[in-house]
Design an enzyme around this catalytic site. Structure first.
Site, short mmCIF file in Angstrom:
data_model
loop_
_atom_site.label_atom_id
_atom_site.label_comp_id
_atom_site.label_asym_id
_atom_site.label_seq_id
_atom_site.Cartn_x
_atom_site.Cartn_y
_atom_site.Cartn_z
NE ARG A 231 -5.09 -2.97 6.37
CZ ARG A 231 -4.02 -2.37 5.84
NH1 ARG A 231 -4.10 -1.10 5.47
NH2 ARG A 231 -2.89 -3.03 5.65
CG HIS A 279 -5.75 0.62 0.51
ND1 HIS A 279 -6.21 -0.48 1.19
CD2 HIS A 279 -4.54 0.91 1.08
CE1 HIS A 279 -5.33 -0.84 2.11
NE2 HIS A 279 -4.30 -0.01 2.05
P1 NDP Z 1 2.63 0.44 14.26
O1 NDP Z 1 2.45 -0.96 14.73
O2 NDP Z 1 3.99 1.02 14.21
O3 NDP Z 1 1.73 1.42 15.13
C1 NDP Z 1 0.46 1.08 15.60
C2 NDP Z 1 0.06 2.05 16.70
O4 NDP Z 1 -1.28 1.75 17.10
C3 NDP Z 1 0.94 1.90 17.94
O5 NDP Z 1 1.19 3.18 18.50
C4 NDP Z 1 0.08 1.07 18.89
O6 NDP Z 1 0.34 1.30 20.26
C5 NDP Z 1 -1.30 1.58 18.52
N1 NDP Z 1 -2.35 0.62 18.91
C6 NDP Z 1 -2.51 -0.65 18.50
N2 NDP Z 1 -3.57 -1.21 19.11
C7 NDP Z 1 -4.07 -0.27 19.94
C8 NDP Z 1 -5.14 -0.26 20.86
N3 NDP Z 1 -5.93 -1.32 21.06
N4 NDP Z 1 -5.37 0.88 21.56
C9 NDP Z 1 -4.56 1.96 21.39
N5 NDP Z 1 -3.53 2.02 20.53
C10 NDP Z 1 -3.28 0.91 19.81
O7 NDP Z 1 1.94 0.49 12.82
P2 NDP Z 1 2.25 1.51 11.62
O8 NDP Z 1 2.25 2.88 12.15
O9 NDP Z 1 3.42 1.05 10.84
O10 NDP Z 1 0.96 1.27 10.69
C11 NDP Z 1 -0.35 1.52 11.19
C12 NDP Z 1 -1.41 1.03 10.21
O11 NDP Z 1 -1.50 1.91 9.11
C13 NDP Z 1 -1.14 -0.32 9.58
O12 NDP Z 1 -1.48 -1.38 10.45
C14 NDP Z 1 -2.04 -0.29 8.36
O13 NDP Z 1 -3.31 -0.79 8.70
C15 NDP Z 1 -2.16 1.21 8.04
N6 NDP Z 1 -1.51 1.56 6.78
C16 NDP Z 1 -2.27 2.05 5.75
C17 NDP Z 1 -1.69 2.42 4.57
C18 NDP Z 1 -2.51 3.02 3.49
O14 NDP Z 1 -1.99 3.26 2.39
N7 NDP Z 1 -3.76 3.31 3.71
C19 NDP Z 1 -0.25 2.32 4.34
C20 NDP Z 1 0.47 1.79 5.47
C21 NDP Z 1 -0.16 1.43 6.64
P3 NDP Z 1 1.76 0.91 20.91
O15 NDP Z 1 2.76 1.83 20.27
O16 NDP Z 1 1.58 1.19 22.34
O17 NDP Z 1 1.99 -0.53 20.56
C1 OXD Z 2 -0.07 -1.15 4.24
C2 OXD Z 2 -0.98 -0.60 3.23
O1 OXD Z 2 -0.54 -1.74 5.22
O2 OXD Z 2 -0.48 -0.16 2.17
O3 OXD Z 2 1.15 -0.97 4.09
O4 OXD Z 2 -2.18 -0.57 3.44
#
Ligand code: NDP
Ligand code: OXD
Length: 316
Positions: A231, A279
């Site tokens: 993001r 994006h």
């Molecule tokens: P998940 O919830 O599966 O993974 C998030 C990870 O971040 C987890 O490992 C979590 O830790 C870690 N995390 C969260 N908060 C913290 C923190 N404060 N400190 C350290 N680690 C932290 O999400 P996804 O992998 O499914 O997606 C991740 C992000 O990717 C989405 O939220 C979205 O913003 C972005 N995205 C962007 C897209 C694009 O096209 N640009 C497409 C899809 C997603 P833990 O495992 O310990 O909970």
């Molecule tokens: C998502 C994205 O969060 O596409 O899936 O950004």
């Protein structure tokens, strides 16, 4: 309108997004989950399921029988931040193979782009200049992934398979083959040490807002790379420009921005070392998402807990 336990209609509440590909995808992959596009004035009182990308508060407040909201994407910070959605309604994040596959592909593509400094070759060719270029082997290149969740761990696995050295940072400790796991704020400095290509796949929360800043850049080796596919709110834009100016960072790939579309005249547009995508690092694929939503509705109806429900306290 009366509500029946068999009513599996899924209401798509858009805020300008097109649903053209979704209707046929559900008809083909999940015919017992009719995909209904919201229209002004529609009586929505009986819907038990909705799918939303950007919230549309006036409609949500009319969904008196709503049981589940499916986020159209993996990131649900906007839905969690919408006060019109009652806390009792679970918000399911999108986790489906098309979305994961697209992100893994993007991270590998951009990692190789920077690992092989392809931009250096492009610059040289534009100037008709032969360049003697050295690059290390993948196993000499340290990649660091912020966020080892669904997407981060899938990307990490592929990078390992490709031969890169990979470490990851998350809130809780992870076990991903050949990926060194660092957990929590106190281990962030150790995680950053030696990271040459930093990939961000964190959710946007109160804790991660602005996390990619000068404090982080200054812990990376000179000439490092940033890939932000999570993001725009994770990045301090002024600090990025400064880090690129000082050579702390050699280049950055950005898929996401504070304001989208990126405004005209923004300094990122013409920056020679910022590579941008609009994006679309990954996309939710309607066909595979339909299969996943049907699976979750079946779990819900048979009394099993939904999976990938966002936690309102953690913010993701
Ligand atoms: P998940 O919830 O599966 O993974 C998030 C990870 O971040 C987890 O490992 C979590 O830790 C870690 N995390 C969260 N908060 C913290 C923190 N404060 N400190 C350290 N680690 C932290 O999400 P996804 O992998 O499914 O997606 C991740 C992000 O990717 C989405 O939220 C979205 O913003 C972005 N995205 C962007 C897209 C694009 O096209 N640009 C497409 C899809 C997603 P833990 O495992 O310990 O909970
Ligand atoms: C998502 C994205 O969060 O596409 O899936 O950004």
């Amino acid at each position: 309108m009366s509500v029946t336990r068999k009513d599996r209609r899924l209401l798509f509440i858009g805020a300008g997004e097109r649903a053209d590909d979704w209707v046929p995808a559900f008809a083909a992959q999940a015919p017992d989950v009719p995909f209904i596009v919201y229209e002004d004035g529609m009586d929505v009182g009986a819907f038990r399921y909705a799918i939303i990308w950007r919230p549309n508060p006036p409609v949500v407040t009319q969904l008196s029988n709503l049981e589940v909201i499916f986020g159209m994407g993996a990131g649900v910070e906007r839905l969690l931040g919408d006060p019109s959605i009652p806390d009792r309604i679970p918000i399911v994040r999108m986790v489906e193979p098309g979305l994961t596959g697209g992100m893994v592909e993007y991270v590998l593509w951009q990692t190789i782009y920077h690992h092989r400094r392809i931009w250096e070759l492009e610059e040289a060719q534009r100037e008709a200049r032969w360049v003697n270029q050295y690059y290390p082997a993948p196993w000499e290149r340290q990649i660091g992934i912020l966020g080892l969740g669904q997407l981060g761990s899938a990307a990490a696995r592929l990078l390992v398979e490709y031969g890169f050295k990979v470490k990851g940072w998350s809130r809780s400790r992870k076990s991903v083959d050949e990926v060194k796991s660092f957990a929590g704020a106190e281990e962030l400095p150790q995680f950053l040490e030696g990271v040459e290509i930093l990939v961000c796949l964190l959710p946007l929360t109160a804790d991660t807002q602005g996390i990619i800043n000068a404090g982080v850049f200054n812990q990376l080796p000179m000439g490092s790379i940033l890939i932000n596919a999570a993001r725009g709110g994770h990045l301090n834009e002024a600090d990025l420009l400064q880090a690129l100016g000082s050579g702390r960072l050699a280049a950055a790939t950005l898929d996401v921005f504070h304001v989208e579309p990126l405004p005209e005249g923004h300094p990122f547009w013409l920056h020679p070392r910022i590579f941008m995508t609009p994006h679309n690092a990954s996309l939710t694929h309607p066909a595979t998402a339909a299969i996943e939503i049907k699976r979750q509705i079946e779990r819900h109806e048979s009394g099993l807990p939904l999976e990938h429900v966002a936690d309102r306290n953690r913010g993701y």
